[in-house]
Design a protein around this motif. Sequence first.
Motif, PDB file in Angstrom:
ATOM      1  N   ASN A  10      14.191  52.003  31.290  1.00  0.00           N
ATOM      2  CA  ASN A  10      14.214  50.813  32.141  1.00  0.00           C
ATOM      3  C   ASN A  10      14.189  51.181  33.619  1.00  0.00           C
ATOM      4  OD1 ASN A  10      14.340  49.013  29.901  1.00  0.00           O
ATOM      5  ND2 ASN A  10      16.462  49.618  29.650  1.00  0.00           N
ATOM      6  N   SER A  11      14.940  52.212  33.975  1.00  0.00           N
ATOM      7  CA  SER A  11      14.954  52.678  35.355  1.00  0.00           C
ATOM      8  C   SER A  11      15.556  54.073  35.406  1.00  0.00           C
ATOM      9  CB  SER A  11      15.753  51.730  36.254  1.00  0.00           C
ATOM     10  OG  SER A  11      17.113  51.722  35.865  1.00  0.00           O
ATOM     11  N   ILE A  12      15.252  54.785  36.481  1.00  0.00           N
ATOM     12  CA  ILE A  12      15.809  56.112  36.724  1.00  0.00           C
ATOM     13  C   ILE A  12      16.608  56.036  38.013  1.00  0.00           C
ATOM     14  CG2 ILE A  12      15.275  58.521  37.250  1.00  0.00           C
ATOM     15  CD1 ILE A  12      12.694  58.175  35.619  1.00  0.00           C
ATOM     16  N   SER A  13      17.878  56.426  37.949  1.00  0.00           N
ATOM     17  CA  SER A  13      18.732  56.393  39.135  1.00  0.00           C
ATOM     18  C   SER A  13      18.758  57.729  39.864  1.00  0.00           C
ATOM     19  CB  SER A  13      20.154  55.974  38.754  1.00  0.00           C
ATOM     20  OG  SER A  13      20.670  56.855  37.773  1.00  0.00           O
ATOM     21  N   ASP A  14      18.425  58.808  39.159  1.00  0.00           N
ATOM     22  CA  ASP A  14      18.413  60.141  39.760  1.00  0.00           C
ATOM     23  C   ASP A  14      17.249  60.918  39.144  1.00  0.00           C
ATOM     24  OD1 ASP A  14      18.825  62.841  40.432  1.00  0.00           O
ATOM     25  OD2 ASP A  14      21.010  62.638  40.375  1.00  0.00           O
ATOM     26  N   SER A  15      16.127  60.956  39.843  1.00  0.00           N
ATOM     27  CA  SER A  15      14.917  61.552  39.269  1.00  0.00           C
ATOM     28  C   SER A  15      15.053  63.053  39.027  1.00  0.00           C
ATOM     29  CB  SER A  15      13.694  61.242  40.134  1.00  0.00           C
ATOM     30  OG  SER A  15      13.884  61.711  41.435  1.00  0.00           O
ATOM     31  N   ARG A  82      20.902  62.221  30.353  1.00  0.00           N
ATOM     32  CA  ARG A  82      20.081  61.006  30.300  1.00  0.00           C
ATOM     33  C   ARG A  82      20.926  59.791  30.661  1.00  0.00           C
ATOM     34  NH1 ARG A  82      18.908  57.255  26.215  1.00  0.00           N
ATOM     35  NH2 ARG A  82      19.699  58.601  24.585  1.00  0.00           N
ATOM     36  N   ASP A  84      23.524  59.627  32.484  1.00  0.00           N
ATOM     37  CA  ASP A  84      23.927  59.652  33.889  1.00  0.00           C
ATOM     38  C   ASP A  84      22.771  59.427  34.863  1.00  0.00           C
ATOM     39  OD1 ASP A  84      26.529  60.142  33.100  1.00  0.00           O
ATOM     40  OD2 ASP A  84      26.461  62.293  33.544  1.00  0.00           O
ATOM     41  N   SER A  85      21.536  59.631  34.410  1.00  0.00           N
ATOM     42  CA  SER A  85      20.409  59.582  35.346  1.00  0.00           C
ATOM     43  C   SER A  85      19.431  58.437  35.116  1.00  0.00           C
ATOM     44  CB  SER A  85      19.634  60.900  35.294  1.00  0.00           C
ATOM     45  OG  SER A  85      19.072  61.101  34.006  1.00  0.00           O
ATOM     46  N   ALA A  86      19.602  57.703  33.998  1.00  0.00           N
ATOM     47  CA  ALA A  86      18.628  56.654  33.692  1.00  0.00           C
ATOM     48  C   ALA A  86      19.252  55.545  32.860  1.00  0.00           C
ATOM     49  CB  ALA A  86      17.445  57.245  32.936  1.00  0.00           C
ATOM     50  N   ASP A  87      18.668  54.373  32.976  1.00  0.00           N
ATOM     51  CA  ASP A  87      18.982  53.240  32.096  1.00  0.00           C
ATOM     52  C   ASP A  87      17.915  53.267  31.010  1.00  0.00           C
ATOM     53  OD1 ASP A  87      19.573  50.838  30.857  1.00  0.00           O
ATOM     54  OD2 ASP A  87      18.819  49.603  32.508  1.00  0.00           O
ATOM     55  N   SER A  88      18.338  53.596  29.796  1.00  0.00           N
ATOM     56  CA  SER A  88      17.385  53.774  28.708  1.00  0.00           C
ATOM     57  C   SER A  88      18.019  53.329  27.394  1.00  0.00           C
ATOM     58  CB  SER A  88      16.968  55.245  28.615  1.00  0.00           C
ATOM     59  OG  SER A  88      18.107  56.061  28.402  1.00  0.00           O
TER      60      SER A  88
END
Length: 96
Positions: A10-15, A82, A84-88
């Motif tokens: 859905n989104s990445i908060s820390d690429s 995963r 910690d770094s993305a909404d998935s």
Amino acid sequence: MPGFIIATLNSISDSDAFAAYQKSASAAFAEYGAKFLLNSRNVETLDGDWRPSGVVVVEFESYEQAKKFYNSPEYQAVIKQRFDSADSAVIIAGGD
């Protein structure tokens, strides 16, 4: 019958952290015989509320093997990256 892991992004908060997760997870995927069928950010919602920005479809020899991979110590050791770094979201589906 094959088993599939289907993931939506859905989104990445820390690429950078998400890229590190992908690199770390690749060894576990390979160890459990994963075959990536789709890894795309070219996603268009046609109907419904499902609006991921990316989709991944991974095939395993069986539903049980897909589940074994997901619950494996190798994958569980990196899954927090995963989270910690993305909404998935991830599901496992059988091929029957």
